[in-house]
Enzyme design. Structure first.
Site, PDB file in Angstrom:
ATOM      1  N   LYS A  22      27.465  44.048  46.736  1.00  0.00           N
ATOM      2  CA  LYS A  22      28.849  44.454  47.031  1.00  0.00           C
ATOM      3  C   LYS A  22      29.474  45.160  45.825  1.00  0.00           C
ATOM      4  O   LYS A  22      30.073  46.231  45.971  1.00  0.00           O
ATOM      5  CB  LYS A  22      29.684  43.214  47.374  1.00  0.00           C
ATOM      6  CG  LYS A  22      31.189  43.461  47.363  1.00  0.00           C
ATOM      7  CD  LYS A  22      31.986  42.225  47.703  1.00  0.00           C
ATOM      8  CE  LYS A  22      32.249  41.266  46.586  1.00  0.00           C
ATOM      9  NZ  LYS A  22      33.386  41.601  45.701  1.00  0.00           N
ATOM     10  N   ASN A  23      29.315  44.561  44.642  1.00  0.00           N
ATOM     11  CA  ASN A  23      30.026  45.098  43.480  1.00  0.00           C
ATOM     12  C   ASN A  23      29.379  46.344  42.886  1.00  0.00           C
ATOM     13  O   ASN A  23      29.935  46.984  41.996  1.00  0.00           O
ATOM     14  CB  ASN A  23      30.201  44.012  42.418  1.00  0.00           C
ATOM     15  CG  ASN A  23      31.222  42.974  42.883  1.00  0.00           C
ATOM     16  OD1 ASN A  23      31.960  43.197  43.843  1.00  0.00           O
ATOM     17  ND2 ASN A  23      31.242  41.826  42.207  1.00  0.00           N
ATOM     18  N   CYS A 123      45.890  38.300  41.397  1.00  0.00           N
ATOM     19  CA  CYS A 123      45.233  37.715  42.569  1.00  0.00           C
ATOM     20  C   CYS A 123      44.924  36.273  42.247  1.00  0.00           C
ATOM     21  O   CYS A 123      45.233  35.789  41.157  1.00  0.00           O
ATOM     22  CB  CYS A 123      43.997  38.502  42.963  1.00  0.00           C
ATOM     23  SG  CYS A 123      42.633  38.288  41.858  1.00  0.00           S
ATOM     24  N   ARG A 128      44.701  39.793  36.060  1.00  0.00           N
ATOM     25  CA  ARG A 128      43.847  40.975  36.227  1.00  0.00           C
ATOM     26  C   ARG A 128      44.593  42.306  36.085  1.00  0.00           C
ATOM     27  O   ARG A 128      44.668  43.096  37.033  1.00  0.00           O
ATOM     28  CB  ARG A 128      43.113  40.909  37.569  1.00  0.00           C
ATOM     29  CG  ARG A 128      42.296  39.653  37.710  1.00  0.00           C
ATOM     30  CD  ARG A 128      41.524  39.608  39.011  1.00  0.00           C
ATOM     31  NE  ARG A 128      40.354  40.485  39.008  1.00  0.00           N
ATOM     32  CZ  ARG A 128      39.556  40.614  40.063  1.00  0.00           C
ATOM     33  NH1 ARG A 128      39.825  39.987  41.175  1.00  0.00           N
ATOM     34  NH2 ARG A 128      38.507  41.409  39.992  1.00  0.00           N
ATOM     35  N   ASP A 312      31.033  35.089  38.530  1.00  0.00           N
ATOM     36  CA  ASP A 312      30.944  35.061  39.990  1.00  0.00           C
ATOM     37  C   ASP A 312      29.971  33.995  40.508  1.00  0.00           C
ATOM     38  O   ASP A 312      29.828  33.823  41.715  1.00  0.00           O
ATOM     39  CB  ASP A 312      30.528  36.440  40.534  1.00  0.00           C
ATOM     40  CG  ASP A 312      31.636  37.475  40.361  1.00  0.00           C
ATOM     41  OD1 ASP A 312      32.774  37.081  40.070  1.00  0.00           O
ATOM     42  OD2 ASP A 312      31.351  38.679  40.535  1.00  0.00           O
ATOM     43  N   ARG A 404      34.060  38.686  53.039  1.00  0.00           N
ATOM     44  CA  ARG A 404      34.240  39.784  52.074  1.00  0.00           C
ATOM     45  C   ARG A 404      32.958  40.039  51.287  1.00  0.00           C
ATOM     46  O   ARG A 404      32.742  41.160  50.821  1.00  0.00           O
ATOM     47  CB  ARG A 404      35.358  39.454  51.080  1.00  0.00           C
ATOM     48  CG  ARG A 404      36.717  39.383  51.708  1.00  0.00           C
ATOM     49  CD  ARG A 404      37.767  39.179  50.660  1.00  0.00           C
ATOM     50  NE  ARG A 404      37.754  40.282  49.699  1.00  0.00           N
ATOM     51  CZ  ARG A 404      38.602  40.412  48.716  1.00  0.00           C
ATOM     52  NH1 ARG A 404      39.567  39.524  48.549  1.00  0.00           N
ATOM     53  NH2 ARG A 404      38.538  41.426  47.891  1.00  0.00           N
TER      54      ARG A 404
HETATM   55  C1  EPZ Z   1      34.481  42.914  38.531  1.00  0.00           C
HETATM   56  O1  EPZ Z   1      35.894  42.811  38.583  1.00  0.00           O
HETATM   57  C2  EPZ Z   1      33.961  42.307  39.814  1.00  0.00           C
HETATM   58  N1  EPZ Z   1      34.494  43.068  40.939  1.00  0.00           N
HETATM   59  C3  EPZ Z   1      34.369  40.845  39.908  1.00  0.00           C
HETATM   60  O2  EPZ Z   1      33.781  40.314  41.085  1.00  0.00           O
HETATM   61  C4  EPZ Z   1      33.804  40.104  38.692  1.00  0.00           C
HETATM   62  O3  EPZ Z   1      34.247  38.765  38.715  1.00  0.00           O
HETATM   63  C5  EPZ Z   1      34.279  40.775  37.390  1.00  0.00           C
HETATM   64  O4  EPZ Z   1      33.923  42.200  37.420  1.00  0.00           O
HETATM   65  C6  EPZ Z   1      33.683  40.179  36.138  1.00  0.00           C
HETATM   66  O5  EPZ Z   1      32.292  40.236  36.189  1.00  0.00           O
HETATM   67  C7  EPZ Z   1      33.915  44.214  41.296  1.00  0.00           C
HETATM   68  O6  EPZ Z   1      32.959  44.666  40.694  1.00  0.00           O
HETATM   69  C8  EPZ Z   1      34.465  44.915  42.482  1.00  0.00           C
HETATM   70  P1  EPZ Z   1      36.869  43.091  34.754  1.00  0.00           P
HETATM   71  P2  EPZ Z   1      36.810  43.621  37.555  1.00  0.00           P
HETATM   72  O7  EPZ Z   1      37.679  44.329  34.635  1.00  0.00           O
HETATM   73  O8  EPZ Z   1      36.167  44.918  37.277  1.00  0.00           O
HETATM   74  C9  EPZ Z   1      40.574  41.652  32.082  1.00  0.00           C
HETATM   75  C10 EPZ Z   1      33.720  38.885  43.026  1.00  0.00           C
HETATM   76  O9  EPZ Z   1      33.889  37.676  43.362  1.00  0.00           O
HETATM   77  N2  EPZ Z   1      41.064  43.039  32.150  1.00  0.00           N
HETATM   78  O10 EPZ Z   1      35.511  43.071  34.127  1.00  0.00           O
HETATM   79  O11 EPZ Z   1      38.193  43.604  38.090  1.00  0.00           O
HETATM   80  C11 EPZ Z   1      40.645  40.951  33.434  1.00  0.00           C
HETATM   81  O12 EPZ Z   1      41.918  40.430  33.707  1.00  0.00           O
HETATM   82  C12 EPZ Z   1      34.523  39.464  41.941  1.00  0.00           C
HETATM   83  O13 EPZ Z   1      32.897  39.634  43.583  1.00  0.00           O
HETATM   84  C13 EPZ Z   1      42.177  43.414  31.428  1.00  0.00           C
HETATM   85  O14 EPZ Z   1      42.795  42.610  30.723  1.00  0.00           O
HETATM   86  O15 EPZ Z   1      36.728  42.670  36.295  1.00  0.00           O
HETATM   87  C14 EPZ Z   1      39.584  39.880  33.268  1.00  0.00           C
HETATM   88  O16 EPZ Z   1      40.123  38.775  32.599  1.00  0.00           O
HETATM   89  C15 EPZ Z   1      35.851  38.950  41.698  1.00  0.00           C
HETATM   90  N3  EPZ Z   1      42.622  44.723  31.524  1.00  0.00           N
HETATM   91  C16 EPZ Z   1      38.535  40.558  32.370  1.00  0.00           C
HETATM   92  O17 EPZ Z   1      39.205  41.662  31.761  1.00  0.00           O
HETATM   93  C17 EPZ Z   1      41.966  45.645  32.275  1.00  0.00           C
HETATM   94  O18 EPZ Z   1      42.417  46.806  32.314  1.00  0.00           O
HETATM   95  C18 EPZ Z   1      37.302  41.100  33.085  1.00  0.00           C
HETATM   96  O19 EPZ Z   1      37.719  41.886  34.202  1.00  0.00           O
HETATM   97  C19 EPZ Z   1      40.824  45.261  32.995  1.00  0.00           C
HETATM   98  C20 EPZ Z   1      40.385  43.951  32.912  1.00  0.00           C
END
Ligand code: EPZ
Length: 427
Positions: A22-23, A123, A128, A312, A404
């Site tokens: 999915k991701n 969320c 996030r 995850d 999902r």
């Molecule tokens: C991706 O989310 C995945 N989603 C998530 O999968 C996964 O948990 C996550 O990566 C971490 O591996 C998809 O790929 C669609 P991040 P993403 O940006 O890209 C902070 C699932 O269950 N951050 O790596 O949104 C953020 O708040 C899910 O399939 C900032 O502060 O995750 C978090 O604490 C849910 N500012 C950390 O970084 C930003 O601009 C990592 O988030 C971006 C992120």
């Protein structure tokens, strides 16, 4: 709303095929915005999140067609063609349903010089923010204003390459900027980039579309922007989170499964932790087999960016540790609110105490079935795992979370001996 009912206690036996990730699929689909030619994705999973993104991309003007339904050999084949971008707005009602919608931002600004994308908001698992996506695009010359809950981005003369150092690892920001950089003028360097396999898959697809990217799989990506990209055919990698989830399903029920299409190289950290807990893996021609040797032992786990233990799979690991001998300390370092499954697991008899970002799980000999629900995808599936191991009946509400990210979950588990059924509901 549908519910899932499980009568626990049957060890799983047989084989389960994992689908496309999915991701990986979500960013790959948004990459179709970068070219007016056709991008064909093989092994695209059939999930609610994919449908949500399909609706959004169609709004932008992308023509999307299923070329071939899923077969054992390929999974679904879907082609996407953004001959012309007809609308650069990603509206709130679609973005709030799925945060990954923000991945249209980079491609739209790069291709059209403008985009208006709703801010996703927080969320269930945490705040996030998307500040890293925005700052990166600003460094590439985009003018960005936040207005009425929307990100308004403009780059009338196109984006230019930049040297971007991420202060923390973000999968989504790396993907958004990787796509934007592919159509920018000059060289972009992304430092402290995410190394998740899904990022590598996107990068390989972009290369097939004509992009020039060095350092794939490392934390420094060097992209030479191109004036235009072209169509390509790309196979989506297998879902490592689905893989890990079913491996833990075998372990928690004391069964043995062959995970078809599962790639142990993608889950090395998970294999190591589960191995220490008493789970045995063996590579096979079609994937790998997984079984519980004897008892399960408590092991400590900390979530980290790839190649560390994935956030995850944290909830599923916690369900497993609930029935292990001894204690396990599970620490979540990626999201600040990803323990929603804890009170639900406690309702099934688990002994868990939360101390800040860590949860101390003291194993109990048995869990008991209960009605439960969760507010995110991975928390929900952890309750399915707990239900498979529990005595008696467990009913899981809010099944749409599972839809999902897990394709035909109950069918796959039932084929391996689980007593599990979906109850259609209207409430
Ligand atoms: C991706 O989310 C995945 N989603 C998530 O999968 C996964 O948990 C996550 O990566 C971490 O591996 C998809 O790929 C669609 P991040 P993403 O940006 O890209 C902070 C699932 O269950 N951050 O790596 O949104 C953020 O708040 C899910 O399939 C900032 O502060 O995750 C978090 O604490 C849910 N500012 C950390 O970084 C930003 O601009 C990592 O988030 C971006 C992120």
């Amino acid at each position: 709303m549908d519910r899932i009912r499980i009568r626990g206690g049957s060890p799983l036996k047989g084989s389960i095929a994992v689908g496309g990730a999915k991701n990986a699929a979500l960013p790959l689909m948004t990459a179709s915005l970068l070219t007016d030619e056709t991008l064909t994705l093989v092994n695209l999973p059939d999930l609610a999140d994919i449908q949500t993104l399909t609706r959004l991309l169609e709004r932008h003007g992308v023509g999307i067609a299923v070329d071939a339904p899923a077969s054992a050999a390929t999974g679904r084949v879907v082609s996407l063609r953004a001959r012309e971008i007809t609308d650069v707005t990603a509206p709130y009602d679609l973005v709030r349903k799925m945060r990954a919608s923000v991945l249209v931002l980079g491609p739209l600004v790069a291709r059209c010089g403008q985009a208006r994308v709703s801010l996703p908001g927080g969320c269930a698992i945490g705040a996030r923010p998307v500040d890293l996506h925005i700052k990166g695009l600003e460094q590439m010359g985009a003018r960005i204003e936040l207005d009425g809950g929307y990100i308004n981005a403009a780059a009338p003369d196109g984006l230019r390459g930049a040297h971007i150092v991420f202060p923390m690892v973000s999968v989504g920001a790396t993907e958004n900027l990787l796509m934007a950089a592919s159509l920018a003028r000059g060289e972009t360097v992304l430092v402290n980039a995410a190394r998740e396999p899904e990022v590598g898959d996107l990068a390989r697809c972009l290369v097939a579309m004509g992009a020039e990217i060095d350092g794939i799989g490392t934390d420094t990506l060097r992209i030479q922007g191109k004036e235009r990209l072209h169509g390509a055919v790309h196979r989506v990698i297998s879902d490592r989170i689905e893989t890990g989830t079913y491996a833990m399903a075998a372990a928690i029920t004391g069964g043995s499964l062959e995970i078809l299409g599962g790639d142990l190289d993608q889950i090395q950290a998970v294999e190591k932790v589960l191995g220490a807990a008493g789970v045995v893996f063996e590579r096979t021609e079609r994937g790998f087999s997984v079984a519980r040797a004897n008892g399960l032992h408590g092991v400590d786990v900390m979530t980290e960016p790839f190649p560390g233990f994935p956030t995850d799979l944290q909830a599923q690991m916690m369900a497993l540790m609930c029935v292990a001998q001894g204690a396990a300390m599970i620490t979540e370092t990626i999201f600040e609110n990803r323990f929603m499954h804890v009170p639900e697991l406690a309702r099934m008899g688990a002994n868990i105490t939360i101390h800040g970002a860590s949860a101390l799980v003291r194993g109990t000999p048995r869990l008991t079935g209960a009605p439960v629900m969760a507010t995110d995808l991975r928390a929900s599936v952890s309750l399915v795992l707990a239900g498979l191991a529990a005595e008696g009946e467990t009913e899981i509400n809010r099944v749409y979370h599972l839809d999902r990210g897990y394709e035909r979950l109950e069918e796959k588990l039932a084929a391996c001996g689980a007593e599990i059924e979906r109850i259609k509901g209207s409430e």
